[in-house]
Design an enzyme around this catalytic site. Structure first.
Site, short mmCIF file in Angstrom:
data_model
loop_
_atom_site.label_atom_id
_atom_site.label_comp_id
_atom_site.label_asym_id
_atom_site.label_seq_id
_atom_site.Cartn_x
_atom_site.Cartn_y
_atom_site.Cartn_z
N GLU A 158 34.62 49.60 41.76
CA GLU A 158 35.59 49.92 40.70
C GLU A 158 35.38 49.06 39.45
OE1 GLU A 158 36.41 49.55 43.86
OE2 GLU A 158 37.62 51.27 44.50
N PHE A 197 49.78 50.98 54.12
CA PHE A 197 48.32 50.84 54.07
C PHE A 197 47.82 50.98 52.64
CE2 PHE A 197 44.10 52.97 54.31
CZ PHE A 197 43.40 51.87 54.77
N GLN A 198 47.01 50.06 52.21
CA GLN A 198 46.45 50.01 50.86
C GLN A 198 47.52 50.00 49.77
OE1 GLN A 198 43.23 52.98 50.60
NE2 GLN A 198 41.81 51.40 51.25
N LYS A 241 51.06 58.88 45.55
CA LYS A 241 50.34 60.04 46.08
C LYS A 241 51.17 61.32 46.04
CE LYS A 241 47.21 61.18 49.88
NZ LYS A 241 46.69 60.74 51.18
N MET A 298 24.58 28.55 31.03
CA MET A 298 25.54 27.85 30.19
C MET A 298 26.25 26.75 30.98
SD MET A 298 26.33 27.67 27.07
CE MET A 298 26.36 29.09 25.97
#
Lengths: 569, 172
Positions: free
Chosen positions: A62, A124-125, A174, A483
């Site tokens: 993602e 869940f999630q 959802k 760096m």
């Protein structure tokens, strides 16, 4: 599985599923491409996307999706659109949101969420995405009724792309995507608290004109605001008309042509000596669309001590935040510049000043030492400039390679520079190049990355290979987090704590595993040949430049020092 | 210094979170915050009392709040003529011997007794923060068992005195 809710007529009203309404709303906003990654909570959205006719780029993570969307947005000026699922999908885009907010990049991000009935039960999630993203978005929504999709999408695109652009997130439970609702064909935007001011105050413009006429050492500091408001032509006209030299911030590069006689260079921590001295000595500083970031100003007590400061910014918060400002001008850079050009006030008597700045540039140019049989990173960047005539789209991560790109590439055209400035995100450059190439299919796109940052998002090579995007991936490989290594050398007694990458894969074999042509390059001669070869090919090529590890970025303003105290000049 | 800011906001989920986030992000300390409905439906009014170093900080907060999409109006009323009120409930130990003494304190402060039990009283008092503090100090020797304050809610008076120093200019 059958489509959850096909369009049907109920009485006179047209009923559709939330997800279908969402797709229609996205099409209304002329969305050309979506970057995303499916998952459980966005299954209804992806089902609707299946035949919605909007192209979708499947990232490999993602974070890759959102950085690609940032690259797309930087080049086009239009919001980049992202879809991620709930929970881990949403938390994986957090870095991109923070990056887009601090660098003013317009995004519309859709995240899935668990169904409304189980929100707050640690389902869940599930993650509190609104809570997590509130400080790193310009605005965020959670859809509570599917009939709100048209209004929310319309508002989100408006908020993301107007005023000071930024990311807007829409959290979609959802069930909201599944439930059918009446289609609102003509949603009404209801944002009484959001009215970006575009037209500057005429009296302030007049006052600035008077100051210019009086000034002996005027200076324009041009930031990303010039590019965002597409005011590069106006900037050039104004600078020429009033005879004022221009320095750039890191993010502003390309807003003023690098080969123009009034261009002095990039200012800031690794800016050129003349640009930083210009800021230290000017008597009138006109900031157009820059936010006086600490990497630009150095120690604020020593910043532009002799100057009257005018600041043109669309975001009133930025004016006076870091630097006291005598002439505040709230408004769009393009409108402000148009007003200034029309006003055509008396020119500044700046001949001597401009001559002085050019003398400094001649006396203290950017420099590096070429050593036989060794490949210097600066040389690679100069070579890239020659090969692409300073007209390629360049994307980078953060760090040494980014500074060398900014110093040595020489941007002659606007909207060709995609870099992570404010947040300084490693792993930004490669996915951003995907978005940039999709935004401009005919452009030459080069992604300049370090060996450290490349390994943070290299999975996106899969997208480049799959789509055959002719991106040239240029790895400035010094087997170090350059760096960090440089700062440890300079400020931490050469104690290289976990900054040297002794063990690395073969990047050539890695690229070849994805079916991407790749070369390992050790000498200037090889660099010349392979650079030419790579840019002659209309396909992705990875170039692994093995550069000298000990090379540092100079000149430099050490932290806590003023701009006039540069080292390594 | 203490600053008082009033906000008119859309009554939408997450608004309060955005506001408090802004304060904590810049580590400004909220002394009190009150939220409630206003005369218009779907619009709430919020009063924030904040501890800041100087006027510049207060200006930054005001601008940052103004930037939020769901905030319709922000007013820094610190130096204006305002009506500011807060309510406190104080549960104080009140044995039979001291009860009448406590009653004599309540009257000049225009407080009222809202609950009485065998050994304590609950007193409700409203007014500006300083008045409430003075009242609490007077009650302290009797033994305060519990104390709760609502925080200041405020708005501008109908008429503003003309102020010589035009401090509240806006650049917008």
């Amino acid at each position: 599985m059958q489509k959850t809710a096909l369009a049907e007529r109920k009485g006179d009203a047209l009923m559709k599923s939330g997800a279908d309404i969402l797709m229609d709303s996205l099409k209304k906003e002329s969305v050309e491409v979506i970057f995303g990654y499916p998952g459980g909570a966005v299954l209804p959205i992806y089902d609707s996307l299946y035949d919605a006719g909007i192209p979708h780029i499947l990232a490999r993570h993602e974070q890759g999706a959102i950085h690609a969307a940032e690259g797309y947005a930087r080049i086009t000026g239009k919001p980049g659109v992202v879809i991620a699922t709930s929970g881990p999908g949403a938390t994986n885009i957090v870095t991109g949101l923070a990056d887009a907010l601090i660098d003013s990049i317009p995004l519309v991000v859709l995240t899935g969420q668990v169904a409304t009935g189980v929100i707050g039960t640690d389902a869940f999630q599930e993650a509190d995405v609104l809570g997590i993203t509130t400080p790193i978005t310009k605005h965020n929504y959670q859809v509570r009724n599917p009939k709100d999709f048209p209004r929310i999408i319309k508002e989100a695109f408006y908020i993301a792309s107007s005023g000071r652009p930024g990311p807007v997130l829409i959290d979609v439970p959802k069930d909201m995507a599944v439930l059918a609702a009446e289609v609102d064909e003509d949603p009404v935007v209801n944002l009484p608290g959001y009215q970006p001011k575009l037209t500057p105050n005429y009296l302030q413009i007049k006052k600035l004109g008077e100051e210019i006429a009086k000034a002996k050492r005027p200076l324009i500091l041009a930031g990303a605001g010039v590019l965002i408001s597409k005011a590069h032509e106006e900037l050039k006209t104004f600078a020429e008309q009033q005879h004022i030299p221009v320095v750039h911030t890191l993010l502003g590069l390309g807003g003023f042509p690098a080969n123009h006689p009034l261009f002095i260079g990039m200012a800031g921590m690794h800016g050129v000596y003349a640009a930083n001295m210009a800021l230290s000595k000017c008597d009138l500083l006109i900031n157009i669309g820059a936010r006086f970031d600490d990497r630009l100003t150095g120690n604020l007590n020593h910043f532009a001590p002799l100057a009257a400061v005018a600041h043109i910014d669309i975001d009133p918060v930025e004016i006076g935040k870091n630097v006291p400002t005598q002439i505040p001008i709230v408004g769009d850079a393009k409108e402000a510049l148009e007003m200034l050009i029309e006003q055509n006030s008396e020119k500044a008597e700046s001949e001597e000043w401009i001559k002085q700045l050019h003398d400094w540039n001649k006396e203290f140019p950017l420099k590096y030492e070429r050593v036989e049989d060794r490949l210097k990173p600066q040389y690679v960047l100069e070579l890239l400039h020659q090969e692409t005539k300073g007209e390629a789209v360049i994307t980078t991560d953060v760090g040494q390679h980014q500074m060398w790109a900014a110093q040595y590439y020489g941007f002659n055209k606007p909207h060709a520079w995609v870099t992570s400035g404010g947040l300084g995100t490693m792993g930004f450059g490669l996915p951003a190049a995907i978005g940039a190439q999709l935004a401009k299919p005919d452009a030459v796109v080069a992604s300049i990355v370090g060996d450290g940052g490349f390994q943070m998002t290299l999975q996106e090579l899969g997208v480049i290979a799959e789509l055959g995007l002719p991106i040239k991936i240029i790895i400035i490989n010094n087997h170090a987090l350059g760096m960090v290594r440089q700062w440890q050398q300079t400020f931490y007694n050469e104690r290289y704590s976990h900054s040297l990458l002794h063990s690395q894969p073969s990047f050539v074999k890695l690229a070849e595993a994805y079916g991407i042509r790749a070369f390992e390059i050790h000498t200037e001669q090889e660099a010349k040949e392979k650079m030419k070869e790579a840019f002659a090919l209309n396909e992705p090529v990875l170039l692994d430049f093995r550069v000298e590890q000990g090379e540092n970025v100079y000149p430099m303003v050490a932290p806590g020092k003023g701009l006039h105290e540069m080292e390594g000049v | 210094m203490k600053g008082i800011i009033t906000l008119t906001v859309m009554n939408r989920p997450g608004v309060l979170n955005r506001i408090t986030n802004l304060f904590s992000k810049r580590s400004y300390n909220i002394e009190s915050i009150t939220v409630g409905s206003s005369e218009q439906p779907d619009i709430s009014r919020i009063t924030v009392v904040v501890q800041v170093e100087n006027d510049k900080e207060l200006e930054q907060i005001t601008k940052q709040l103004n930037k939020q999409i769901d905030i319709i109006k922000v007013m820094n009323i610190t130096n204006q003529a305002i009506v500011a009120r807060e309510l406190a409930l104080v549960k104080v130990t009140a044995a039979t011997q001291t009860r009448s003494e406590i009653y004599s304190l309540i009257e000049p402060f225009r407080g009222s007794v809202v609950d009485i039990s065998k050994d304590s009283l609950v007193i409700q008092i409203t007014g500006e923060a300083e008045k409430i503090e003075a009242f609490i100090e007077l009650l302290r020797p009797y033994g305060i068992k519990e104390l709760t304050r609502t925080g200041t809610t405020a708005f501008l008076r109908g008429t503003q005195k003309t102020q010589g120093t035009a401090k509240n200019f806006s650049i917008v």
